[in-house]
Enzyme design. Structure first.
Site, short mmCIF file in Angstrom:
data_model
loop_
_atom_site.label_atom_id
_atom_site.label_comp_id
_atom_site.label_asym_id
_atom_site.label_seq_id
_atom_site.Cartn_x
_atom_site.Cartn_y
_atom_site.Cartn_z
N GLN A 73 37.76 34.42 37.29
CA GLN A 73 38.08 34.43 38.71
C GLN A 73 37.43 33.31 39.67
OE1 GLN A 73 36.31 38.10 41.14
NE2 GLN A 73 37.20 38.82 39.49
N HIS B 217 37.15 31.94 44.05
CA HIS B 217 37.29 32.49 45.23
C HIS B 217 37.42 31.29 46.11
CE1 HIS B 217 35.97 36.40 44.00
NE2 HIS B 217 34.87 35.86 43.94
N GLU C 5 29.28 35.24 47.03
CA GLU C 5 28.89 36.38 46.36
C GLU C 5 27.50 36.18 45.70
OE1 GLU C 5 32.19 37.89 44.72
OE2 GLU C 5 31.55 37.27 42.75
N HIS D 116 34.10 32.07 37.29
CA HIS D 116 33.16 33.02 37.06
C HIS D 116 33.62 34.37 36.43
CE1 HIS D 116 33.64 34.25 41.18
NE2 HIS D 116 33.29 35.47 40.80
N ARG E 233 42.95 34.68 40.17
CA ARG E 233 42.50 34.94 38.94
C ARG E 233 42.67 33.87 37.83
NH1 ARG E 233 43.52 39.64 41.55
NH2 ARG E 233 41.99 41.13 41.24
#
Length: 406
Positions: A96, A98, A133, A262, A281
């Site tokens: 995926q 972001h 994240e 990642h 994804r």
């Protein structure tokens, strides 16, 4: 201070034993993937405030300036800007990426304008926020992070001796980096899934064979073979081989910024992120893959995955990250109090603290009534508002602290 009662999400990829082991509870036999600590509306933490059970999102929403502080509220709005988790991967998560903040705002506004329900399976943007994240290993942790240098990936694929991969190997060796990565990833994601299944199966068998023989690619190929067992025939296996394989030791971390592909493969860790649920994804999933939008978001640049180790900062060990929404640190009480001086928890910002081992007592130092102290054992967490006074830490163990960056 408030002791938190947190939701455990039962995603299919979750470990059946890791979170129960941390909490000291009996496994249920069902996967337990993520324990959420925070005010995300999808699964807000629960607490008791003034004798009444409530949830953290309601508490923050009712008085954001008191709970978050005026500065944090002005910077990020009237909601807790981070989400803290314990993540337990028993099998690989989806590959995926972001979006950055601008992409998230534009994508969310576009899907809202087109009337796509926020819970629709083909919806890309659940909110208008970005989702940088950090994952920090509590136990040995395997993952994939960022593109490997295309020429090195060509060498890895060449070692598999799968003829169907040769055109992509040639592209990776001869084209400029961004062009090569984009063309190969586009080809993988655009391939007919059924037609590509035979190639993916051949690649999986080759990865297992070459890994067993040893050599420079053995560890990475063993990880890819594990992915193949979890997702037989999935073309995402070859997409995963474009990425760096990383094995974290306990206490080591990775920061994952916007556009970086990642996947987490196995292990137990604490994860801290901006308060968002935006995921595009790339594969290793039965869920929707929006190839054109994904290719617009991915950053086609290679580099070694940077493993982070905490840096001393007073009593804390801080994991550096180029982000304002969150800050992750660790306090190991036996080390921090080696000189006999008391350890105080920094205050003035909203924070969630999680004990991962031992027994730690949080005692207010502002004249609060007797009995106001909180005891945290492994897996227990607490929330402190920005306006809470100073807190002394005693006991022995490890405490992870999630708060807002400077």
């Amino acid at each position: 201070m408030d002791l938190l009662d947190n939701t455990i999400r039962p995603y299919a990829w979750g470990s059946t034993t890791a979170i129960p082991r941390l909490l000291g509870t009996e496994p249920t036999g069902e996967p337990q993937a993520e324990m959420w600590m925070g005010a995300h509306p999808g699964a807000p933490s629960r607490l008791v405030r003034n004798g009444t059970p409530t949830s953290l999102d309601i508490v923050v929403g009712a008085d954001p300036e008191n709970e978050l502080g005026k500065d944090v509220t002005a910077r990020f709005g009237p909601r807790l800007p981070f989400l803290f988790k314990v993540l337990a991967a028993g099998s690989p998560l989806s590959l995926q990426v972001h979006p950055d903040l601008e992409q998230a705002r534009a994508g969310f506004a576009d899907e809202e304008a087109r009337g796509i329900p926020v819970d629709a399976a083909h919806r890309n943007y659940k909110d208008a926020n970005h989702k940088p994240e950090m994952i920090c290993a509590l136990e040995p942790f395997d993952g994939l992070c960022g593109f490997r240098d295309p020429r090195r990936t060509a060498d890895l694929l060449d070692a598999l001796a799968v003829s169907a991969l040769q055109p992509w190997i040639d592209v990776l060796r001869t084209r400029p980096e961004e062009e090569a990565l984009r063309e190969v990833l586009t080809g993988i994601l655009s391939a007919d899934r059924q037609a590509f299944a035979a190639t993916a199966t051949e690649v999986a068998a080759a990865a297992e064979r070459v890994a067993a023989a040893g050599g420079p690619w053995a560890e990475a190929l063993a990880a890819y073979a594990g992915i193949a067992h979890a997702y037989p025939g999935d073309p995402g296996l070859v997409a995963a081989m474009l990425l760096n394989h990383v094995r974290l030791s306990p206490g080591e971390a990775l920061f994952l910024g916007a556009g970086v592909p990642h996947a987490y493969l196995s292990g137990l860790g604490v994860e801290l992120m901006a308060n968002s649920d935006n995921v595009l994804r790339c594969g290793l999933t039965p869920k929707h893959v929006d190839v054109p939008e994904l290719l617009r978001i991915v950053r086609f640049a290679s580099g070694e995955a940077e493993v982070l180790r905490p840096e001393p900062h007073g009593d804390e060990q801080v994991y550096p990250a180029p982000i304002d929404e969150f800050r992750l640190s660790r306090l190991v009480l036996d080390q921090a109090a080696a000189d006999g001086s008391p350890v105080e928890l920094p205050t003035g910002t909203p924070q969630i603290v999680l004990c991962t081992e031992g027994r730690i007592l949080l005692t207010p130092l502002d004249g609060a009534a007797d009995g106001a102290a909180l005891e945290l054992t492994a897996g227990r967490s607490a929330y402190l508002a920005a306006t809470d006074g100073p807190v002394r830490l005693t006991g022995s163990g490890t405490l992870f602290r999630a708060t807002v960056g400077a």
